[in-house]
Structure formats: structure tokens, C-alpha cells
Design a protein around this motif. Structure first.
Motif, PDB file in Angstrom:
ATOM      1  N   ASP A  54      -0.844   6.250  -8.078  1.00  0.00           N
ATOM      2  CA  ASP A  54       0.083   6.032  -9.184  1.00  0.00           C
ATOM      3  C   ASP A  54       1.517   6.001  -8.646  1.00  0.00           C
ATOM      4  OD1 ASP A  54       2.049   6.975 -11.298  1.00  0.00           O
ATOM      5  OD2 ASP A  54       0.253   6.720 -12.518  1.00  0.00           O
ATOM      6  N   PRO A  55       2.249   4.887  -8.807  1.00  0.00           N
ATOM      7  CA  PRO A  55       3.588   4.785  -8.208  1.00  0.00           C
ATOM      8  C   PRO A  55       4.608   5.715  -8.839  1.00  0.00           C
ATOM      9  CG  PRO A  55       3.146   2.882  -9.599  1.00  0.00           C
ATOM     10  CD  PRO A  55       1.850   3.632  -9.486  1.00  0.00           C
ATOM     11  N   HIS A  56       4.473   5.998 -10.140  1.00  0.00           N
ATOM     12  CA  HIS A  56       5.398   6.935 -10.779  1.00  0.00           C
ATOM     13  C   HIS A  56       5.201   8.336 -10.202  1.00  0.00           C
ATOM     14  CE1 HIS A  56       7.838   8.887 -13.841  1.00  0.00           C
ATOM     15  NE2 HIS A  56       6.839   9.736 -14.040  1.00  0.00           N
ATOM     16  N   LEU A 115       8.179   8.064  -1.151  1.00  0.00           N
ATOM     17  CA  LEU A 115       9.100   7.070  -1.700  1.00  0.00           C
ATOM     18  C   LEU A 115       8.723   5.673  -1.232  1.00  0.00           C
ATOM     19  CD1 LEU A 115      11.578   6.248  -3.278  1.00  0.00           C
ATOM     20  CD2 LEU A 115      12.992   6.915  -1.318  1.00  0.00           C
ATOM     21  N   GLN A 116       8.385   5.538   0.038  1.00  0.00           N
ATOM     22  CA  GLN A 116       8.008   4.232   0.561  1.00  0.00           C
ATOM     23  C   GLN A 116       6.722   3.722  -0.091  1.00  0.00           C
ATOM     24  OE1 GLN A 116      10.022   2.521   3.002  1.00  0.00           O
ATOM     25  NE2 GLN A 116       8.796   0.918   2.030  1.00  0.00           N
ATOM     26  N   ASP A 126       6.629   0.319  -2.090  1.00  0.00           N
ATOM     27  CA  ASP A 126       5.735  -0.744  -1.618  1.00  0.00           C
ATOM     28  C   ASP A 126       4.935  -1.353  -2.768  1.00  0.00           C
ATOM     29  OD1 ASP A 126       6.552  -0.515   0.992  1.00  0.00           O
ATOM     30  OD2 ASP A 126       4.856   0.707   1.650  1.00  0.00           O
ATOM     31  N   GLN A 127       4.777  -0.591  -3.844  1.00  0.00           N
ATOM     32  CA  GLN A 127       4.095  -1.118  -5.031  1.00  0.00           C
ATOM     33  C   GLN A 127       5.076  -1.790  -5.993  1.00  0.00           C
ATOM     34  OE1 GLN A 127       0.621   1.000  -6.678  1.00  0.00           O
ATOM     35  NE2 GLN A 127       1.326   2.788  -5.496  1.00  0.00           N
ATOM     36  N   VAL A 128       6.326  -1.948  -5.532  1.00  0.00           N
ATOM     37  CA  VAL A 128       7.404  -2.577  -6.299  1.00  0.00           C
ATOM     38  C   VAL A 128       7.624  -1.837  -7.622  1.00  0.00           C
ATOM     39  CG1 VAL A 128       8.427  -4.803  -6.899  1.00  0.00           C
ATOM     40  CG2 VAL A 128       6.538  -4.742  -5.305  1.00  0.00           C
ATOM     41  N   TYR A 129       7.521  -0.516  -7.550  1.00  0.00           N
ATOM     42  CA  TYR A 129       7.851   0.284  -8.719  1.00  0.00           C
ATOM     43  C   TYR A 129       9.375   0.286  -8.838  1.00  0.00           C
ATOM     44  CZ  TYR A 129       7.782   4.164 -12.033  1.00  0.00           C
ATOM     45  OH  TYR A 129       7.937   4.944 -13.156  1.00  0.00           O
ATOM     46  N   PRO A 130       9.936  -0.243  -9.934  1.00  0.00           N
ATOM     47  CA  PRO A 130      11.382  -0.484 -10.022  1.00  0.00           C
ATOM     48  C   PRO A 130      12.265   0.706  -9.667  1.00  0.00           C
ATOM     49  CG  PRO A 130      10.281  -1.556 -11.835  1.00  0.00           C
ATOM     50  CD  PRO A 130       9.233  -0.725 -11.140  1.00  0.00           C
ATOM     51  N   ALA A 177      15.800  -4.422  -7.135  1.00  0.00           N
ATOM     52  CA  ALA A 177      15.688  -3.556  -8.311  1.00  0.00           C
ATOM     53  C   ALA A 177      16.416  -4.165  -9.506  1.00  0.00           C
ATOM     54  CB  ALA A 177      16.246  -2.171  -7.997  1.00  0.00           C
ATOM     55  N   ALA A 178      17.575  -4.763  -9.257  1.00  0.00           N
ATOM     56  CA  ALA A 178      18.320  -5.411 -10.338  1.00  0.00           C
ATOM     57  C   ALA A 178      17.509  -6.555 -10.934  1.00  0.00           C
ATOM     58  CB  ALA A 178      19.660  -5.928  -9.814  1.00  0.00           C
TER      59      ALA A 178
END
Length: 267
Positions: A41-43, A69-70, A74-78, A108-109
Motif C-alpha cells: 500500500d503506497p499510502h 519513501l522510494q 515508485d508507485q507514483v503515489y502523488p 507531483a504538480a
């Protein structure tokens, strides 16, 4: 001649607790999130990164914090992309890498994170002690984009932009546009941005920077105190000595009303 006062507050997108959690609560949260993080789970992975950066229920360990964090980024969690970009740009727990930090913040933007736009704006405007102005027009554009999304840090940075005289077209021999600085800091303060509140106290309390108004300075420092921030307690005491007891009572009452009104608006 301009007086330049540089303040830079790197605002990480860290989760907040409604009350100060106990060590037991932090430990329970870390155990809960660790299982989810291991499951991918990225969160939860981002939370575990925060936990290891800040010793929330686990021993402080920057190596493990970077690893989690990486994995999340890596899962492109904003929010993880934002966090990694901010840390790379500022050198917070990493060797500073401006190019990679900027690229991550732009990513991220693009994912819709207004805080990334605010951070980019602050960087291009040089609103920190180590960077110079890179592109004031681009920096302001980023801040206005984030402001349009209601980002209070962007509003605070717009205030700092005018407070330090780095807005597009500004001239070194012109006066600072502190009315605009106060306008944007006030907009940010209304969203309970504590850095903007502190800047308002600073502007109103410093001779040579603005028309000193000790009552207004005391008001903003009281607001900060009522929000649980005592960083400017000594400056508040200094303002307290400059005004009468009646004025102190008046400003305390106004600060209390202000906090109640805006806390209700935010909630």
C-alpha cells in the motif's frame, strides 16, 4: 533602498494528528501501517517513511525512511513524489539534487498536488537562504496556480515574494510592496497558516520595515499562541511591553474571536 528579510519554510506534506498522540498510540499506528506497507500500500509506505524520519513509534532511521519513501514514490503515489522531490531539492535526508528535485516536483504538480507548485514557486523565486532568484515570472506563475487551488503555502510565499522584493519587475532601489505582502499573508493566515501568521507579526513589529503597529503585531502573535505555537513568545512579550493593559485585553479578545471564526471556516 530595499530591506530584504529572507524566510524559507519548507513545508513537508506530513500527516497531522488532531491531538498529540501518546507513544503507545504511535507504536500501534506504526504496527498497523507496517503490515499494509509490506503488502504494497503506497499510502502506508509513505506513513512508514514519516514514522522512521520522526521516530513515530519506531526508532529514528533515515536509511529505512528513504527506503519506504522510494517504494511509495515508485508507485507514483502523488504525496510520496512530492515528499521525495522536496527532500531532494532541499537536501532533507538526502544529498541535495536540484535537478532531480525539480523533476519530481513537476511530476507531483502534474499529478494535481498544489503543494508541489508552491514549492516550485518558492524555489524559482529564491525564497530560501541558499538559492538566488532563478526566474521570478515562472515562480510567481507557479504560486498563482497553487493559490487558485486554495493552497495556503502558495499565498504565504506570495507574501514573502513581496516582503523580500523579488516579484517580477521589482527594482533594487524601489521600496518593498509590504501592502501586498500583508494582503497575501493575511489570505494565508485566514487558512490558519502559522508561517503567514508569524510573518504578519514580524512585519508589524519591525522598525524600518513597515509602519510599526505594536497592537497588530501583538494580535498576530496572540493568534499564533492560541493555535498552540509558541515560537514567537518572546516577540509577543516585547510587543506586550509596548502597549497598554487595555490594548492587550482588546487584542486578546479580538484574537480569540478571529481564531474561533477561522477555525470554524477551515473545519
Amino acid at each position: 533602498m530595499k530591506t530584504v528579510f529572507l524566510i524559507f519554510a519548507l513545508i513537508f506534506s506530513m500527516p497531522s494528528f488532531s491531538t498529540n498522540p501518546t507513544e503507545e498510540e504511535l507504536s500501534q499506528a506504526a504496527t498497523y501501517y507496517l503490515d499494509a506497507a509490506k503488502a504494497g500500500d503506497p499510502h502506508a509506505q509513505l506513513y512508514m517513511s514519516y514514522a522512521y524520519w520522526n521516530a513515530w513509534g519506531v526508532p529514528k532511521n533515515e536509511k529505512i525512511a528513504r527506503r519506504w519513501l522510494q517504494k511509495s514514490a515508485d508507485q507514483v503515489y502523488p504525496l510520496a513524489v512530492l515528499e521525495l522531490g522536496q527532500r531532494k531539492l532541499a537536501g532533507g535526508g538526502y544529498n541535495r539534487d536540484i535537478s532531480e528535485g525539480i523533476n519530481l516536483l513537476k511530476q507531483a504538480a502534474a499529478l494535481g498536488v498544489s503543494e508541489a507548485q508552491a514549492s516550485l514557486g518558492a524555489y524559482y523565486l529564491g525564497l530560501n537562504p541558499v538559492d538566488k532568484v532563478i526566474d521570478s515570472k515562472l515562480g510567481m506563475d507557479y504560486l498563482l496556480q497553487a493559490k487558485s487551488l486554495g493552497n495556503s503555502n502558495a499565498m504565504m510565499y506570495l507574501g514573502l515574494m513581496y516582503q523580500t522584493g523579488v516579484e517580477p519587475g521589482a527594482k533594487l532601489d524601489s521600496d518593498l510592496d509590504l501592502d501586498q505582502a500583508i494582503f497575501w499573508h493575511t489570505k494565508s493566515a485566514e487558512k490558519l497558516n502559522i508561517y503567514a501568521i508569524g510573518n504578519l507579526g514580524f512585519i508589524y513589529s519591525n522598525p524600518g520595515l513597515y509602519n510599526v503597529d505594536s497592537k497588530k503585531a501583538y494580535f498576530w502573535y496572540q493568534v499564533a499562541k492560541m493555535l498552540g505555537v509558541n515560537e514567537w513568545s518572546m516577540r509577543m512579550i516585547e510587543m506586550e511591553l509596548r502597549i497598554s493593559k487595555a490594548s492587550r485585553n482588546e487584542m486578546k479578545a479580538k484574537a480569540e474571536d478571529w481564531v474561533k471564526t477561522h477555525a470554524q471556516t477551515i473545519n
